[in-house]
Motif scaffolding. Structure first.
Motif, PDB file in Angstrom:
ATOM      1  N   THR A 193       0.847  -1.297  -0.049  1.00  7.51           N
ATOM      2  CA  THR A 193       0.042  -0.016  -0.004  1.00  7.51           C
ATOM      3  C   THR A 193       0.802   1.094  -0.122  1.00  7.51           C
ATOM      4  O   THR A 193       1.752   1.369   0.619  1.00  7.51           O
ATOM      5  CB  THR A 193      -1.120   0.013   1.442  1.00  7.51           C
ATOM      6  OG1 THR A 193      -1.770  -1.214   1.280  1.00  7.51           O
ATOM      7  CG2 THR A 193      -1.926   1.376   1.346  1.00  7.51           C
ATOM      8  N   ILE A 229      -8.104  -9.410  -2.668  1.00  8.87           N
ATOM      9  CA  ILE A 229      -7.218  -8.544  -3.710  1.00  8.87           C
ATOM     10  C   ILE A 229      -6.378  -9.636  -4.387  1.00  8.87           C
ATOM     11  O   ILE A 229      -6.024  -9.697  -5.617  1.00  8.87           O
ATOM     12  CB  ILE A 229      -6.831  -7.413  -3.082  1.00  8.87           C
ATOM     13  CG1 ILE A 229      -7.748  -6.711  -2.548  1.00  8.87           C
ATOM     14  CG2 ILE A 229      -5.852  -6.659  -3.940  1.00  8.87           C
ATOM     15  CD1 ILE A 229      -7.286  -5.387  -1.813  1.00  8.87           C
ATOM     16  N   GLN A 231      -6.286  -8.533  -8.539  1.00  9.34           N
ATOM     17  CA  GLN A 231      -6.617  -7.018  -8.750  1.00  9.34           C
ATOM     18  C   GLN A 231      -5.839  -6.283  -8.023  1.00  9.34           C
ATOM     19  O   GLN A 231      -6.419  -5.586  -6.970  1.00  9.34           O
ATOM     20  CB  GLN A 231      -8.281  -6.959  -8.605  1.00  9.34           C
ATOM     21  CG  GLN A 231      -8.891  -7.830  -9.390  1.00  9.34           C
ATOM     22  CD  GLN A 231      -8.931  -7.402 -10.696  1.00  9.34           C
ATOM     23  OE1 GLN A 231      -9.074  -6.228 -11.313  1.00  9.34           O
ATOM     24  NE2 GLN A 231      -8.726  -8.349 -11.527  1.00  9.34           N
ATOM     25  N   CYS A 249      -4.145  -3.338  -8.264  1.00  8.25           N
ATOM     26  CA  CYS A 249      -4.604  -1.926  -7.991  1.00  8.25           C
ATOM     27  C   CYS A 249      -5.328  -1.617  -6.917  1.00  8.25           C
ATOM     28  O   CYS A 249      -5.658  -0.680  -6.492  1.00  8.25           O
ATOM     29  CB  CYS A 249      -4.896  -1.161  -9.337  1.00  8.25           C
ATOM     30  SG  CYS A 249      -3.720  -1.169 -10.468  1.00  8.25           S
ATOM     31  N   ASP A 250      -6.485  -2.640  -6.549  1.00 10.41           N
ATOM     32  CA  ASP A 250      -7.370  -2.593  -5.394  1.00 10.41           C
ATOM     33  C   ASP A 250      -6.718  -2.450  -4.091  1.00 10.41           C
ATOM     34  O   ASP A 250      -7.458  -1.811  -2.771  1.00 10.41           O
ATOM     35  CB  ASP A 250      -8.326  -3.701  -5.294  1.00 10.41           C
ATOM     36  CG  ASP A 250      -9.308  -3.548  -6.649  1.00 10.41           C
ATOM     37  OD1 ASP A 250      -9.397  -2.525  -7.119  1.00 10.41           O
ATOM     38  OD2 ASP A 250      -9.763  -4.677  -6.620  1.00 10.41           O
ATOM     39  N   SER A 272      -4.127  -0.448  -3.484  1.00  6.67           N
ATOM     40  CA  SER A 272      -3.434   0.923  -3.703  1.00  6.67           C
ATOM     41  C   SER A 272      -1.801   0.945  -3.355  1.00  6.67           C
ATOM     42  O   SER A 272      -1.389   1.678  -2.527  1.00  6.67           O
ATOM     43  CB  SER A 272      -4.034   1.969  -2.556  1.00  6.67           C
ATOM     44  OG  SER A 272      -5.512   2.209  -2.789  1.00  6.67           O
TER      45      SER A 272
END
Length: 124
Positions: A71, A82, A87, A89-90, A92
């Motif tokens: 993150t 995630i 995924q 980019c979920d 951050s």
């Protein structure tokens, strides 16, 4: 005199418990992470013309339902959903001023800075 012996016994037991608690707290600070925390264990950089390859290993103590991730360019505990769905980019992973895009084969992500510089991260 009979009241003094049990009092000394209780005092000795209390001192032993206090010493054990202090030892336990010291050991937690020395080697264990608190729940939900991560730390970088190793960081290797290899600079080549026009690019730098960095390999980082992190150690995390994640809560139930979480797993080690990234993150804002730092190791962190993220939702296991995630990672399973890839995924990236979920979670951050990029800094606030950077844009995140998935790699075509979902093996990682890129962080694009406003000036056009791209940082690519692959997951192994």
């Amino acid at each position: 005199m009979q009241c003094v012996r049990p009092l000394w016994g209780l005092t000795a037991a209390a001192v032993c418990i206090l010493l054990l608690l202090l030892l336990h707290c010291h050991m937690l600070r020395e080697g264990q992470l608190s729940a939900g925390a991560c730390e970088v264990v190793t960081l290797d950089r290899d600079s080549q013309p026009r690019r730098t390859i960095a390999r980082q290993t992190a150690r995390c103590a994640c809560r139930r339902g979480q797993i080690a991730g990234t993150t804002r360019a730092q190791p962190a505990c993220v939702d296991v959903r995630i990672v399973r769905s890839r995924q990236w980019c979920d979670m951050s992973p990029c800094l606030d001023h950077e844009g995140c895009d998935l790699l075509q084969n979902s093996s990682g992500w890129t962080c694009t800075q406003p000036g056009g510089r791209v940082k690519t991260t692959t997951v192994s």
